[in-house]
Design a protein around this motif. Structure first.
Motif, PDB file in Angstrom:
ATOM      1  N   ASP A 108     -12.736  19.283   4.193  1.00 15.51           N
ATOM      2  CA  ASP A 108     -11.594  19.428   3.287  1.00 15.51           C
ATOM      3  C   ASP A 108     -11.121  20.879   3.286  1.00 15.51           C
ATOM      4  OD1 ASP A 108     -13.420  20.839   1.678  1.00 15.51           O
ATOM      5  OD2 ASP A 108     -13.918  19.044   0.532  1.00 15.51           O
ATOM      6  N   LEU A 163      -9.851  15.349   5.800  1.00 16.57           N
ATOM      7  CA  LEU A 163      -9.405  14.367   4.814  1.00 16.57           C
ATOM      8  C   LEU A 163      -7.892  14.354   4.600  1.00 16.57           C
ATOM      9  CD1 LEU A 163     -12.261  14.649   2.165  1.00 16.57           C
ATOM     10  CD2 LEU A 163     -11.893  12.813   3.829  1.00 16.57           C
ATOM     11  N   SER A 164      -7.235  15.483   4.877  1.00 18.29           N
ATOM     12  CA  SER A 164      -5.781  15.531   4.691  1.00 18.29           C
ATOM     13  C   SER A 164      -5.005  15.357   5.992  1.00 18.29           C
ATOM     14  CB  SER A 164      -5.376  16.860   4.031  1.00 18.29           C
ATOM     15  OG  SER A 164      -5.806  17.964   4.807  1.00 18.29           O
TER      16      SER A 164
END
Length: 306
Positions: A200, A248-249
Protein backbone atom coordinates in the motif's frame (compact mmCIF):
# COMPACT_ATOMS: atom_id res chain seq x y z
CA UNK A 1 46.42 -35.09 12.82
CA UNK A 2 43.98 -32.47 14.20
CA UNK A 3 42.87 -29.91 11.63
CA UNK A 4 42.26 -26.39 12.99
CA UNK A 5 39.47 -24.04 11.96
CA UNK A 6 42.13 -21.52 10.91
CA UNK A 7 43.63 -24.02 8.47
CA UNK A 8 40.22 -24.76 6.99
CA UNK A 9 39.49 -21.03 6.58
CA UNK A 10 42.85 -20.40 4.91
CA UNK A 11 42.30 -23.24 2.48
CA UNK A 12 38.78 -22.06 1.71
CA UNK A 13 40.09 -18.55 1.01
CA UNK A 14 42.83 -19.96 -1.23
CA UNK A 15 40.73 -22.47 -3.15
CA UNK A 16 37.11 -21.34 -3.00
CA UNK A 17 36.13 -24.93 -2.19
CA UNK A 18 33.50 -25.93 0.38
CA UNK A 19 34.26 -26.41 4.07
CA UNK A 20 33.88 -30.20 4.10
CA UNK A 21 36.02 -30.56 0.98
CA UNK A 22 38.72 -28.42 2.61
CA UNK A 23 38.64 -30.52 5.77
CA UNK A 24 39.01 -33.69 3.71
CA UNK A 25 41.84 -32.22 1.66
CA UNK A 26 43.76 -31.20 4.79
CA UNK A 27 43.22 -34.63 6.32
CA UNK A 28 44.52 -36.29 3.15
CA UNK A 29 47.64 -34.08 3.08
CA UNK A 30 48.45 -33.99 6.83
CA UNK A 31 47.55 -30.31 7.09
CA UNK A 32 49.85 -29.12 4.29
CA UNK A 33 48.00 -26.12 2.76
CA UNK A 34 49.86 -26.15 -0.57
CA UNK A 35 49.42 -29.90 -0.97
CA UNK A 36 45.75 -29.52 -0.02
CA UNK A 37 45.27 -26.91 -2.76
CA UNK A 38 46.79 -29.33 -5.28
CA UNK A 39 44.58 -32.14 -3.93
CA UNK A 40 41.48 -30.00 -4.45
CA UNK A 41 42.63 -29.04 -7.94
CA UNK A 42 43.05 -32.68 -8.91
CA UNK A 43 39.48 -33.29 -7.75
CA UNK A 44 38.19 -30.31 -9.71
CA UNK A 45 37.07 -28.58 -6.51
CA UNK A 46 39.42 -25.59 -6.58
CA UNK A 47 38.22 -24.45 -9.98
CA UNK A 48 35.47 -22.47 -8.30
CA UNK A 49 37.97 -19.95 -6.94
CA UNK A 50 38.93 -18.77 -10.42
CA UNK A 51 35.30 -18.28 -11.35
CA UNK A 52 34.11 -16.55 -8.19
CA UNK A 53 34.89 -13.05 -9.46
CA UNK A 54 32.76 -13.28 -12.57
CA UNK A 55 29.35 -11.62 -12.65
CA UNK A 56 26.44 -14.03 -12.18
CA UNK A 57 23.26 -12.26 -13.29
CA UNK A 58 21.43 -15.11 -15.03
CA UNK A 59 20.05 -18.28 -13.46
CA UNK A 60 16.63 -19.05 -12.00
CA UNK A 61 14.06 -17.94 -9.46
CA UNK A 62 12.45 -20.87 -7.64
CA UNK A 63 9.29 -21.02 -5.52
CA UNK A 64 7.92 -23.58 -3.06
CA UNK A 65 4.70 -23.73 -1.02
CA UNK A 66 3.83 -25.99 1.88
CA UNK A 67 0.37 -25.38 3.34
CA UNK A 68 0.20 -21.86 4.72
CA UNK A 69 3.88 -21.05 4.09
CA UNK A 70 5.78 -20.20 0.92
CA UNK A 71 9.37 -19.44 -0.05
CA UNK A 72 11.11 -17.89 -3.03
CA UNK A 73 14.82 -18.03 -3.86
CA UNK A 74 17.12 -16.60 -6.51
CA UNK A 75 20.12 -18.64 -7.64
CA UNK A 76 22.37 -16.93 -10.16
CA UNK A 77 24.71 -18.14 -12.87
CA UNK A 78 26.80 -16.39 -15.51
CA UNK A 79 24.79 -17.44 -18.56
CA UNK A 80 21.22 -18.31 -19.42
CA UNK A 81 22.51 -21.62 -20.78
CA UNK A 82 23.07 -22.90 -17.24
CA UNK A 83 19.40 -22.25 -16.38
CA UNK A 84 18.59 -25.06 -18.82
CA UNK A 85 21.01 -27.46 -17.12
CA UNK A 86 19.10 -30.28 -15.41
CA UNK A 87 21.53 -30.43 -12.49
CA UNK A 88 21.20 -26.69 -11.89
CA UNK A 89 17.39 -26.86 -12.05
CA UNK A 90 17.35 -29.76 -9.59
CA UNK A 91 19.54 -27.76 -7.21
CA UNK A 92 17.27 -24.69 -7.40
CA UNK A 93 14.18 -26.82 -6.75
CA UNK A 94 15.72 -28.47 -3.69
CA UNK A 95 16.97 -25.16 -2.31
CA UNK A 96 13.51 -23.60 -2.70
CA UNK A 97 12.03 -26.45 -0.64
CA UNK A 98 14.69 -26.04 2.06
CA UNK A 99 14.05 -22.28 2.10
CA UNK A 100 10.64 -22.96 3.64
CA UNK A 101 12.49 -23.66 6.89
CA UNK A 102 15.08 -20.89 6.56
CA UNK A 103 12.60 -18.05 7.27
CA UNK A 104 14.35 -15.67 4.89
CA UNK A 105 17.80 -16.14 6.49
CA UNK A 106 20.22 -16.62 3.59
CA UNK A 107 23.11 -17.74 5.81
CA UNK A 108 20.90 -20.30 7.54
CA UNK A 109 19.81 -21.60 4.15
CA UNK A 110 23.41 -21.91 2.94
CA UNK A 111 24.22 -24.07 5.96
CA UNK A 112 21.22 -26.41 5.64
CA UNK A 113 21.87 -30.00 4.63
CA UNK A 114 20.73 -31.29 1.25
CA UNK A 115 19.36 -34.78 0.69
CA UNK A 116 22.32 -35.63 -1.55
CA UNK A 117 24.76 -34.87 1.28
CA UNK A 118 26.62 -31.71 2.20
CA UNK A 119 25.30 -28.23 2.88
CA UNK A 120 23.66 -25.99 0.30
CA UNK A 121 26.84 -23.92 0.11
CA UNK A 122 29.06 -26.97 -0.34
CA UNK A 123 26.88 -28.44 -3.08
CA UNK A 124 26.81 -25.05 -4.81
CA UNK A 125 30.60 -24.92 -4.76
CA UNK A 126 30.74 -28.40 -6.24
CA UNK A 127 28.28 -27.33 -8.95
CA UNK A 128 30.52 -24.41 -9.87
CA UNK A 129 33.40 -26.79 -10.47
CA UNK A 130 31.24 -29.31 -12.34
CA UNK A 131 29.21 -26.95 -14.53
CA UNK A 132 32.09 -24.54 -15.06
CA UNK A 133 30.43 -21.21 -14.25
CA UNK A 134 30.25 -18.98 -11.23
CA UNK A 135 26.96 -19.39 -9.36
CA UNK A 136 25.54 -17.81 -6.22
CA UNK A 137 22.58 -18.17 -3.88
CA UNK A 138 21.61 -14.51 -3.84
CA UNK A 139 18.47 -14.10 -1.72
CA UNK A 140 15.44 -15.78 -0.18
CA UNK A 141 12.17 -14.71 1.47
CA UNK A 142 9.32 -16.60 3.13
CA UNK A 143 5.69 -15.55 3.66
CA UNK A 144 2.99 -17.20 5.77
CA UNK A 145 -0.62 -16.87 6.92
CA UNK A 146 -2.40 -18.23 9.98
CA UNK A 147 -5.48 -19.20 7.97
CA UNK A 148 -5.89 -19.06 4.23
CA UNK A 149 -3.50 -19.79 1.37
CA UNK A 150 -0.10 -18.95 -0.05
CA UNK A 151 -0.24 -18.91 -3.84
CA UNK A 152 2.83 -19.09 -6.04
CA UNK A 153 3.22 -18.13 -9.68
CA UNK A 154 6.18 -18.31 -12.06
CA UNK A 155 6.08 -16.24 -15.23
CA UNK A 156 7.36 -18.06 -18.32
CA UNK A 157 8.44 -21.10 -16.29
CA UNK A 158 11.36 -23.06 -17.74
CA UNK A 159 10.72 -25.96 -15.35
CA UNK A 160 8.26 -26.74 -12.57
CA UNK A 161 8.14 -23.84 -10.08
CA UNK A 162 11.09 -21.98 -11.56
CA UNK A 163 11.70 -19.28 -14.14
CA UNK A 164 12.78 -15.63 -14.38
CA UNK A 165 9.98 -14.06 -12.32
CA UNK A 166 8.58 -15.72 -9.20
CA UNK A 167 5.68 -14.39 -7.12
CA UNK A 168 4.16 -15.35 -3.77
CA UNK A 169 0.77 -14.03 -2.59
CA UNK A 170 -0.49 -14.38 1.00
CA UNK A 171 -4.28 -14.37 1.42
CA UNK A 172 -5.61 -14.49 4.98
CA UNK A 173 -9.21 -15.78 5.07
CA UNK A 174 -11.58 -18.54 6.18
CA UNK A 175 -13.05 -18.67 2.67
CA UNK A 176 -12.99 -21.81 0.52
CA UNK A 177 -9.40 -22.62 -0.45
CA UNK A 178 -10.27 -23.22 -4.11
CA UNK A 179 -11.74 -19.71 -4.40
CA UNK A 180 -8.69 -18.26 -2.64
CA UNK A 181 -6.33 -20.15 -4.94
CA UNK A 182 -8.08 -18.79 -8.02
CA UNK A 183 -8.01 -15.22 -6.71
CA UNK A 184 -4.40 -15.56 -5.58
CA UNK A 185 -3.30 -16.79 -8.99
CA UNK A 186 -4.86 -13.77 -10.70
CA UNK A 187 -3.28 -11.36 -8.21
CA UNK A 188 0.09 -13.07 -8.63
CA UNK A 189 -0.14 -12.65 -12.39
CA UNK A 190 -0.98 -8.98 -11.87
CA UNK A 191 2.06 -8.57 -9.61
CA UNK A 192 4.33 -10.22 -12.16
CA UNK A 193 3.11 -7.81 -14.85
CA UNK A 194 2.65 -4.56 -12.88
CA UNK A 195 5.65 -4.86 -10.53
CA UNK A 196 4.21 -2.90 -7.55
CA UNK A 197 6.75 -1.33 -5.21
CA UNK A 198 4.78 -1.95 -1.99
CA UNK A 199 1.52 -3.43 -0.71
CA UNK A 200 0.00 0.00 0.00
CA UNK A 201 1.03 3.68 -0.18
CA UNK A 202 2.30 3.70 3.41
CA UNK A 203 4.73 0.93 2.55
CA UNK A 204 6.47 2.79 -0.29
CA UNK A 205 10.13 3.60 0.31
CA UNK A 206 10.45 7.20 1.63
CA UNK A 207 13.60 7.67 -0.46
CA UNK A 208 11.67 6.65 -3.56
CA UNK A 209 8.93 9.17 -2.74
CA UNK A 210 11.52 11.90 -2.09
CA UNK A 211 13.15 11.25 -5.46
CA UNK A 212 9.81 11.41 -7.24
CA UNK A 213 9.01 14.65 -5.39
CA UNK A 214 12.23 16.23 -6.66
CA UNK A 215 11.37 15.18 -10.20
CA UNK A 216 7.87 16.61 -9.86
CA UNK A 217 9.30 19.88 -8.50
CA UNK A 218 11.68 20.19 -11.43
CA UNK A 219 8.81 19.63 -13.88
CA UNK A 220 6.66 22.23 -12.08
CA UNK A 221 9.45 24.81 -12.18
CA UNK A 222 10.05 24.20 -15.88
CA UNK A 223 6.36 24.71 -16.56
CA UNK A 224 6.62 28.33 -15.38
CA UNK A 225 3.43 28.06 -13.32
CA UNK A 226 2.87 30.28 -10.25
CA UNK A 227 4.22 28.85 -6.99
CA UNK A 228 0.82 27.92 -5.56
CA UNK A 229 -0.11 26.09 -8.75
CA UNK A 230 3.31 24.42 -8.91
CA UNK A 231 2.87 23.07 -5.36
CA UNK A 232 -0.46 21.54 -6.33
CA UNK A 233 1.18 19.99 -9.38
CA UNK A 234 3.83 18.38 -7.16
CA UNK A 235 1.30 16.96 -4.71
CA UNK A 236 -0.85 15.72 -7.58
CA UNK A 237 2.13 14.02 -9.15
CA UNK A 238 3.07 12.30 -5.89
CA UNK A 239 -0.50 11.11 -5.32
CA UNK A 240 -0.55 9.65 -8.83
CA UNK A 241 2.81 7.94 -8.29
CA UNK A 242 1.64 6.33 -5.03
CA UNK A 243 -1.58 5.11 -6.62
CA UNK A 244 0.25 3.57 -9.58
CA UNK A 245 2.99 1.88 -7.51
CA UNK A 246 1.11 0.52 -4.48
CA UNK A 247 -0.42 -2.90 -5.18
CA UNK A 248 -3.82 -2.37 -3.54
CA UNK A 249 -4.50 0.84 -5.48
CA UNK A 250 -3.18 -0.34 -8.85
CA UNK A 251 -5.74 -1.03 -11.56
CA UNK A 252 -6.17 -4.78 -11.97
CA UNK A 253 -4.38 -5.80 -15.19
CA UNK A 254 -7.07 -8.35 -16.02
CA UNK A 255 -9.82 -5.75 -16.50
CA UNK A 256 -7.75 -2.53 -16.56
CA UNK A 257 -10.21 -0.51 -14.49
CA UNK A 258 -10.80 -1.97 -11.00
CA UNK A 259 -8.38 -1.27 -8.11
CA UNK A 260 -6.90 -4.48 -6.72
CA UNK A 261 -8.33 -3.68 -3.27
CA UNK A 262 -11.84 -3.64 -4.80
CA UNK A 263 -11.21 -6.92 -6.61
CA UNK A 264 -10.30 -8.56 -3.30
CA UNK A 265 -13.32 -7.03 -1.51
CA UNK A 266 -15.67 -8.32 -4.22
CA UNK A 267 -14.13 -11.79 -4.05
CA UNK A 268 -14.64 -11.81 -0.27
CA UNK A 269 -18.28 -10.84 -0.68
CA UNK A 270 -18.82 -13.66 -3.20
CA UNK A 271 -17.05 -16.14 -0.89
CA UNK A 272 -19.00 -15.05 2.17
CA UNK A 273 -15.83 -14.31 4.17
CA UNK A 274 -13.41 -11.39 4.39
CA UNK A 275 -10.21 -11.81 2.39
CA UNK A 276 -7.07 -9.89 3.30
CA UNK A 277 -3.99 -9.65 1.11
CA UNK A 278 -1.42 -9.53 3.90
CA UNK A 279 1.84 -9.84 1.96
CA UNK A 280 3.43 -10.58 -1.39
CA UNK A 281 6.91 -11.15 -2.79
CA UNK A 282 8.12 -10.68 -6.35
CA UNK A 283 11.59 -11.83 -7.39
CA UNK A 284 12.80 -10.93 -10.87
CA UNK A 285 16.00 -12.62 -11.94
CA UNK A 286 19.04 -10.36 -11.83
CA UNK A 287 17.25 -7.19 -10.72
CA UNK A 288 19.75 -4.80 -9.17
CA UNK A 289 22.79 -6.65 -10.54
CA UNK A 290 25.04 -4.66 -12.84
CA UNK A 291 26.03 -6.88 -15.73
CA UNK A 292 29.54 -6.59 -17.10
CA UNK A 293 29.74 -5.56 -20.73
CA UNK A 294 32.14 -7.80 -22.58
CA UNK A 295 34.14 -7.10 -25.73
CA UNK A 296 33.92 -10.37 -27.65
CA UNK A 297 36.62 -9.41 -30.14
CA UNK A 298 39.00 -8.52 -27.31
CA UNK A 299 38.25 -11.82 -25.57
CA UNK A 300 39.06 -13.78 -28.73
CA UNK A 301 42.28 -11.83 -29.23
CA UNK A 302 43.29 -12.44 -25.62
CA UNK A 303 42.60 -16.14 -25.94
CA UNK A 304 44.78 -16.21 -29.05
CA UNK A 305 47.59 -14.52 -27.16
CA UNK A 306 47.47 -11.30 -29.17
Amino acid sequence: MAISAAQVKELRDRSGAGMMDCKKALAETDGDIEAAVDWLRTKGLAAAAKKSGRTAAEGLVGVAVDGTKGAVVEVNSETDFVAKNEKFQEFVGQVAELALQADGDIEKLKGMQMASGGSVEEVLTDNIATIGENQSLRRTVTVAVNEGVIVSYVHNAVATNMGKIGVLVALESSADSAALEALGKQIAMHIAAANPQALDADGLDPELIAREREIAKAKAIESGKPENIAEKMVEGGIAKFKKENALLSQLFVIDGKTPVADVIAAAGKDAGAEIKLTAYERFQLGEGIEKEESDFAAEVAAAAGQ
